[in-house]
Design a protein around this motif. Structure first.
Motif, PDB file in Angstrom:
ATOM      1  N   MET A 122       0.847  -1.173   0.000  1.00  0.00           N
ATOM      2  CA  MET A 122       0.000   0.000   0.000  1.00  0.00           C
ATOM      3  C   MET A 122       0.891   1.234   0.000  1.00  0.00           C
ATOM      4  N   ALA A 123       0.704   2.106  -0.936  1.00  0.00           N
ATOM      5  CA  ALA A 123       1.533   3.294  -1.058  1.00  0.00           C
ATOM      6  C   ALA A 123       0.997   4.413  -0.168  1.00  0.00           C
ATOM      7  N   SER A 124       1.903   5.046   0.562  1.00  0.00           N
ATOM      8  CA  SER A 124       1.511   6.181   1.386  1.00  0.00           C
ATOM      9  C   SER A 124       1.888   7.467   0.662  1.00  0.00           C
ATOM     10  N   SER A 125       1.667   8.588   1.318  1.00  0.00           N
ATOM     11  CA  SER A 125       1.986   9.865   0.688  1.00  0.00           C
ATOM     12  C   SER A 125       3.488  10.076   0.548  1.00  0.00           C
ATOM     13  N   THR A 126       4.286   9.306   1.256  1.00  0.00           N
ATOM     14  CA  THR A 126       5.738   9.449   1.166  1.00  0.00           C
ATOM     15  C   THR A 126       6.381   8.301   0.398  1.00  0.00           C
ATOM     16  N   THR A 127       5.581   7.478  -0.229  1.00  0.00           N
ATOM     17  CA  THR A 127       6.114   6.358  -0.998  1.00  0.00           C
ATOM     18  C   THR A 127       5.738   6.526  -2.464  1.00  0.00           C
ATOM     19  N   ALA A 128       6.721   6.508  -3.324  1.00  0.00           N
ATOM     20  CA  ALA A 128       6.476   6.617  -4.759  1.00  0.00           C
ATOM     21  C   ALA A 128       6.169   5.234  -5.327  1.00  0.00           C
ATOM     22  N   SER A 129       5.501   5.212  -6.465  1.00  0.00           N
ATOM     23  CA  SER A 129       5.185   3.934  -7.093  1.00  0.00           C
ATOM     24  C   SER A 129       6.441   3.340  -7.728  1.00  0.00           C
ATOM     25  N   GLN A 130       6.402   2.047  -7.965  1.00  0.00           N
ATOM     26  CA  GLN A 130       7.558   1.373  -8.553  1.00  0.00           C
ATOM     27  C   GLN A 130       7.863   1.898  -9.954  1.00  0.00           C
TER      28      GLN A 130
ATOM     29  N   GLU B  88      13.651  18.411   3.958  1.00  0.00           N
ATOM     30  CA  GLU B  88      12.381  17.682   3.973  1.00  0.00           C
ATOM     31  C   GLU B  88      12.635  16.178   4.003  1.00  0.00           C
ATOM     32  N   TYR B  89      13.572  15.719   3.191  1.00  0.00           N
ATOM     33  CA  TYR B  89      13.912  14.298   3.140  1.00  0.00           C
ATOM     34  C   TYR B  89      14.506  13.834   4.464  1.00  0.00           C
ATOM     35  N   GLU B  90      15.471  14.577   4.986  1.00  0.00           N
ATOM     36  CA  GLU B  90      16.136  14.184   6.227  1.00  0.00           C
ATOM     37  C   GLU B  90      15.199  14.271   7.428  1.00  0.00           C
ATOM     38  N   ARG B  91      14.256  15.202   7.399  1.00  0.00           N
ATOM     39  CA  ARG B  91      13.308  15.328   8.502  1.00  0.00           C
ATOM     40  C   ARG B  91      12.439  14.083   8.612  1.00  0.00           C
ATOM     41  N   TYR B  92      12.207  13.407   7.516  1.00  0.00           N
ATOM     42  CA  TYR B  92      11.425  12.181   7.537  1.00  0.00           C
ATOM     43  C   TYR B  92      12.299  10.954   7.792  1.00  0.00           C
ATOM     44  N   VAL B  93      13.498  10.939   7.253  1.00  0.00           N
ATOM     45  CA  VAL B  93      14.372   9.766   7.340  1.00  0.00           C
ATOM     46  C   VAL B  93      14.929   9.570   8.744  1.00  0.00           C
ATOM     47  N   PHE B  94      15.329  10.633   9.414  1.00  0.00           N
ATOM     48  CA  PHE B  94      15.997  10.494  10.707  1.00  0.00           C
ATOM     49  C   PHE B  94      15.119   9.829  11.761  1.00  0.00           C
ATOM     50  N   PRO B  95      13.860  10.229  11.942  1.00  0.00           N
ATOM     51  CA  PRO B  95      13.028   9.521  12.938  1.00  0.00           C
ATOM     52  C   PRO B  95      12.840   8.041  12.608  1.00  0.00           C
ATOM     53  N   CYS B  96      12.779   7.705  11.342  1.00  0.00           N
ATOM     54  CA  CYS B  96      12.681   6.293  10.951  1.00  0.00           C
ATOM     55  C   CYS B  96      13.954   5.545  11.350  1.00  0.00           C
ATOM     56  N   TYR B  97      15.092   6.171  11.165  1.00  0.00           N
ATOM     57  CA  TYR B  97      16.364   5.575  11.551  1.00  0.00           C
ATOM     58  C   TYR B  97      16.428   5.366  13.067  1.00  0.00           C
ATOM     59  N   VAL B  98      16.027   6.375  13.817  1.00  0.00           N
ATOM     60  CA  VAL B  98      16.054   6.270  15.280  1.00  0.00           C
ATOM     61  C   VAL B  98      15.137   5.145  15.743  1.00  0.00           C
ATOM     62  N   ARG B  99      13.952   5.036  15.142  1.00  0.00           N
ATOM     63  CA  ARG B  99      13.016   3.979  15.502  1.00  0.00           C
ATOM     64  C   ARG B  99      13.620   2.607  15.236  1.00  0.00           C
ATOM     65  N   ARG B 100      14.263   2.434  14.077  1.00  0.00           N
ATOM     66  CA  ARG B 100      14.892   1.149  13.748  1.00  0.00           C
ATOM     67  C   ARG B 100      16.017   0.812  14.725  1.00  0.00           C
ATOM     68  N   MET B 101      16.810   1.805  15.114  1.00  0.00           N
ATOM     69  CA  MET B 101      17.906   1.559  16.053  1.00  0.00           C
ATOM     70  C   MET B 101      17.372   1.184  17.438  1.00  0.00           C
ATOM     71  N   LYS B 102      16.269   1.797  17.869  1.00  0.00           N
ATOM     72  CA  LYS B 102      15.669   1.440  19.156  1.00  0.00           C
ATOM     73  C   LYS B 102      15.139   0.013  19.121  1.00  0.00           C
ATOM     74  N   GLU B 103      14.515  -0.367  18.009  1.00  0.00           N
ATOM     75  CA  GLU B 103      14.027  -1.737  17.868  1.00  0.00           C
ATOM     76  C   GLU B 103      15.186  -2.724  17.893  1.00  0.00           C
ATOM     77  N   LEU B 104      16.291  -2.389  17.249  1.00  0.00           N
ATOM     78  CA  LEU B 104      17.467  -3.254  17.229  1.00  0.00           C
ATOM     79  C   LEU B 104      18.057  -3.394  18.631  1.00  0.00           C
ATOM     80  N   ALA B 105      18.143  -2.289  19.352  1.00  0.00           N
ATOM     81  CA  ALA B 105      18.669  -2.345  20.716  1.00  0.00           C
ATOM     82  C   ALA B 105      17.761  -3.186  21.606  1.00  0.00           C
ATOM     83  N   LYS B 106      16.467  -3.076  21.411  1.00  0.00           N
ATOM     84  CA  LYS B 106      15.518  -3.872  22.196  1.00  0.00           C
ATOM     85  C   LYS B 106      15.682  -5.352  21.894  1.00  0.00           C
ATOM     86  N   LYS B 107      15.854  -5.710  20.630  1.00  0.00           N
ATOM     87  CA  LYS B 107      16.051  -7.109  20.255  1.00  0.00           C
ATOM     88  C   LYS B 107      17.369  -7.649  20.818  1.00  0.00           C
ATOM     89  N   LYS B 108      18.418  -6.839  20.799  1.00  0.00           N
ATOM     90  CA  LYS B 108      19.706  -7.260  21.341  1.00  0.00           C
ATOM     91  C   LYS B 108      19.598  -7.472  22.845  1.00  0.00           C
TER      92      LYS B 108
END
Length: 78
Positions: free
Chosen positions: A1-9, A52-72
Motif C-alpha cells: 500500500m503506497a503512502s503519501s511518502t512512498t512513490a510507485s515502482q 524535507e527528506y532528512e526530517r522524515y528519514v531520521f526519525p525512521c532511523y532512530v526507531r529502527r535503532m531502538k528496535e534493534l537495541a531492544k532485540k539485542k
C-alpha cells in the motif's frame, strides 16, 4: 500500500532510483534528486528538499535503532 511518502515502482524505475533507496520515503527522494541534477549537485541549491527528506528519514532511523537495541537486549536476557 503506497503512502503519501512512498512513490510507485514505475516512478522509481523511471527516475532510476537504486533498489536500496526504495523505502518509505522514496517520494521525498525524487524531488531531491531532480533538484540535484538540475543544479549540478551544488549542495546549497537543494537545501529545502534535503531538509524535507532528512526530517522524515531520521526519525525512521532512530526507531529502527531502538528496535534493534531492544532485540539485542532480549537476546542477551536469554
Amino acid at each position: 500500500m503506497a503512502s503519501s511518502t512512498t512513490a510507485s515502482q514505475s516512478e522509481l524505475k523511471a527516475n532510476r532510483v537504486p533498489i536500496h533507496w526504495r523505502d518509505g520515503c522514496s517520494a521525498l527522494l525524487l524531488p531531491l534528486n531532480v533538484c540535484r541534477k538540475k543544479n549540478y549537485y551544488l549542495s546549497w541549491e537543494c537545501d529545502h528538499e534535503r531538509h524535507e527528506y532528512e526530517r522524515y528519514v531520521f526519525p525512521c532511523y532512530v526507531r529502527r535503532m531502538k528496535e534493534l537495541a531492544k532485540k539485542k537486549a532480549e537476546a542477551a536476557d536469554l
